[in-house]
Each structure stands twice: as C-alpha cells, then as structure tokens.
Design an enzyme around this catalytic site. Structure first.
Site, PDB file in Angstrom:
ATOM      1  N   HIS A  71      -9.477  25.653   0.741  1.00 33.70           N
ATOM      2  CA  HIS A  71      -9.056  24.406   0.125  1.00 33.70           C
ATOM      3  C   HIS A  71      -9.786  24.241  -1.198  1.00 33.70           C
ATOM      4  O   HIS A  71     -10.942  24.645  -1.333  1.00 33.70           O
ATOM      5  CB  HIS A  71      -9.358  23.215   1.053  1.00 33.70           C
ATOM      6  N   ASP A  94      -3.504  21.873   6.663  1.00 34.65           N
ATOM      7  CA  ASP A  94      -2.155  22.396   6.906  1.00 34.65           C
ATOM      8  C   ASP A  94      -2.123  23.409   8.044  1.00 34.65           C
ATOM      9  O   ASP A  94      -1.049  23.743   8.546  1.00 34.65           O
ATOM     10  CB  ASP A  94      -1.611  23.064   5.630  1.00 34.65           C
TER      11      ASP A  94
END
Length: 432
Positions: A303, A366
């Site tokens: 991320h 996700d």
C-alpha cells in the site's frame, strides 16, 4: 511567534511558515515561492499537503487509522455505519436522540421518484456500474435543484442527506438493472444495511431475511472505507468543491476517480488474481516464486501509505473468517472455499517471505474485501460501487471542511514547463 523553515536556493534565501500538526508531520507553507520564480515539483503529491484537516489520521508505519481520533478497530467493534457518518461530519459521536433523528432522516430519503427509476432503467445492462453510479449521483442535482446552493447551509445539509440515502438505492438499482430484474422500493422499517441487501437480492413479493452476519460484515466494510485522508478521489472531491461545484457534482467526480483500477478497482483485481493462482496449475508458493522471478506485481499486497499491516485488512480478514466459519449455514460454494484457501496461503507467504517483508508488501484492504462481497452475493463488477457507497460520508465531510476552511483557494496546481521555448508557424507546403 510563528515557527519558520529556511530554504536557500542559489543566492536566494526564503523564510517559510510552519504549520504545526497535532500528530504526524508538520507542514511547511511554500505558497510564497511562486512569487519569486520557484515552484515545488512533487509528482503524485507524495510530500505535498493540500489542506489542514481534522477528520482522519493515518500512521502507515504503525498500522494506525483513526476517524476524528477514534481508532478504526473500536468503531468497527462498537459503532455502525450511520453513526460513523455522523462522526465524520460533525466531529463528535452523537447522542441517542441525534443518531435516531439522523438515521430516520436518511432512511426516509432512500425512495426515488418514478422519473428517476425510469432514468436508471435507461442505462444499458452492460454499462459499467461506476459510470452508472457517477451519472446517477450527478443527475440527483437535476431532480433536486433547490438543494444545490452551497452557500445555503440548509440546502447543503439536505443535499448531503439525499446523497447518503439515495446512493444506497442507486447501487441496488445498478445491480438489478444488470441482472434485468425489477427495481425494489425501500422499506423504511428495516435498517440501512439490512434493507440495502433486501433491495439487492430479494425476489419481488417474496419475504426476504438478510443473514445477520452478512449485514454486520458489510456494515464493517463500509466503515473501514468511510474515509482515508487525502487519497486520489478525496482530493478530486476537494478540488472540484474548491471551484464551488455543488456537492452532487463533487461526489460524482470522486466516484469517477475511484473507478480507476489503481484506486477503487483494486479489490476486483485481487479476486482475479486469486482465481488466476487457483487455475494456474501451480501451488501458491510456485506461483509466487514465478511472480518474483519475473518481477510481476501481486494484487492486494502493499500500500502506498501503509508500510506495515493495513489495519483495515485485519478487520476484513476477521469478518471473512467468521463467514467461512459459518459456511455450511451460509451455503458457500466450493469455489469460495478454494479462493479463501489461496488467500490464506498467499498471506502467510507475504508475512514470512523476506522478499515481501523487506519491501513492506503486506496485505492491504483489498486483499479480503472482494471475497466478502462475493460471499454475500455481489458480482465483481459491483465491488467498487460498494467501496464508493462506504466512502460517501468521508467525501461529504471533506467537502464541508474544505468550504469552511479560510485557507481554501480554488485548486490550481503549477507546473515546470519543459517544452519548446519558441517556434514560428510553418506553412503546410514548407513542412517536411
């Protein structure tokens, strides 16, 4: 006395004011540089703050995410989505009377008129759900034109409630349209999430009971998506709002930004990745080794902000494990079990393989959300609309904070021009 930072460029020296943060890095105000022939060049705005904000705090090194100071873990444990929406907007947790009134206001605005239902039915069934959602939210301004004056507090309040309420109806209508199924009316007697699932999956004129675990899990996913500081789509909402675009237009702009596969579309990519691993004929470890050898990115790992485990991923994993633990009751398919097993193995490798640990490639939000959406019954093309549904409270809060900030100016980034200096026009017959 204002603290100053000092910058020297060639023979010029500058004194730049410093804005102190309550947590995280302080800000150096560089606005005055443009008057002296300099601009800061920061591709992707990696070190540029566009605003001061009191809404969300992130520490990516310590896996911290807080809304208005409250840890995301505590909110998911004790709160619900509409209470978090209130918190983001007003800065404090509501009392019972405030929350009851807010929930009633939202639930009693979920209905849309027949003209709007006709409008939703006019989209091709193959249209992209995010394009439909952005168009529908934008269209709300034409159905409620007396709520578009952003200088009128009452109109701004009403437009925020309308978007919060009708976005839920819009997403359910997008799903029904894609399935060529009739659009259902809201039921005010049911909760926000419970009725949303009924509107998505119920057969007309048949009793429908949402599974409480699905209701609770989806509510947690909406909470963890509710805001995430100055990401791409939130920045778009703020910049559109800085031009005094109405709230409907600004939120529609955010939805369009979120639709990108590098932003909100990542959870759909993770599900495709898990399927690719399952169907590759390789073990998970062999697939990972092949990806490393060929420098291929594995979706769902890493991320831009979090350099340790994404706290939202930890919450999503917790609820996915609860769902898988009730697989017999929920009648989950063999494929769903297989994809979950792949995800567990892939996460274990990412947490212990030096290749991923050294690069801070931990599971992100996700990684597990797509599996939860799929278990509930949503098709992958709908995943990003659910992300958007959760993010709307944050966009509204950020928009309103931007309007009330005395430092806000219309968004107008600068550039460093590197093109041709000067050229005379060449007639067609003289060109080579």
């Amino acid at each position: 006395m204002t603290e100053l930072a000092y910058l020297k460029v060639n023979d010029s020296a500058y004194e730049l004011p410093v804005v102190k943060s309550s947590l995280g890095p302080d800000g150096i105000v560089t606005s005055s540089l443009r008057n002296d022939g300099w601009v800061t060049l920061d591709p992707g705005f990696l070190t540029t703050a566009q605003c001061q904000s009191k809404i969300t705090y992130i520490d990516g090194n310590k896996s911290i995410l807080r809304f208005r100071g409250y840890p995301i873990e505590q909110l998911c444990e004790s709160s619900d989505f509409l209470e978090v929406a209130w918190l983001l907007r007003y800065g404090e947790l509501p009392n019972k009377e405030q929350l009851d009134r807010f929930c009633s206001d939202i639930n009693h605005r979920t209905m849309v008129g027949e003209d709007f239902r006709t409008f939703m039915g006019s989209f091709p069934r193959t249209a992209h759900p995010m394009s439909m959602m952005a168009s529908a939210v934008n269209a709300l301004a034409t159905f409620y034109p007396d709520t578009t004056d952003i200088t009128d507090t009452d109109q701004l309040d009403e437009s925020a409630k309308i978007i919060m309420a009708k976005a839920r109806t819009i997403v359910s209508y997008i799903l029904r349209r894609r399935r060529d199924e009739p659009m259902l009316f809201p039921d005010y007697a049911r909760g926000y999430i419970d009725d949303f699932l009924r509107m998505c999956f119920a057969a007309p004129y048949e009793k429908y009971e949402s599974d409480p675990l699905y209701v609770h899990a989806l509510g947690r996913l909406l909470i963890i998506h509710a805001d995430h500081e100055q990401n791409c789509s939130t920045s778009v909402v703020r910049i559109a709002g800085s031009a005094h675009a109405n709230l409907y237009s600004a939120i529609a702009a955010g939805i369009n930004a979120l639709s990108g596969p590098l932003h909100g579309g990542a959870n759909e990519a993770v599900l495709r990745q898990l399927k690719a691993i399952r169907d590759s004929g390789l073990s998970v470890q062999e697939f990972v080794n092949h990806a490393k050898d060929n420098k291929q990115r594995i979706s769902g790992l890493g991320h831009r902000v979090y350099k340790s485990y994404d706290p939202r991923a930890a919450i999503a994993k917790q609820y996915l494990e609860k769902i898988m633990g009730h697989s017999d009751t929920l009648k989950l398919s063999e494929e769903e079990h297989a994809l979950f097993d792949v995800a567990v193995q892939l996460e274990d490798i990412a947490l212990h393989d030096d290749y991923f640990v050294e690069r801070h490639l931990y599971p992100n939000v996700d990684f597990y959300t797509g599996l939860i959406y799929r278990a509930i019954g949503f098709e992958p093309s709908m995943f990003t609309t659910l992300f958007a549904l959760g993010r709307i409270p944050g966009w509204i809060a950020q928009y309103r904070e931007m309007l009330n900030d005395d430092m806000t100016k219309i968004g107008r980034p600068r550039q460093v021009y590197t093109g041709e200096v000067y050229r005379d026009y060449v007639p067609m017959d003289q060109r080579r």
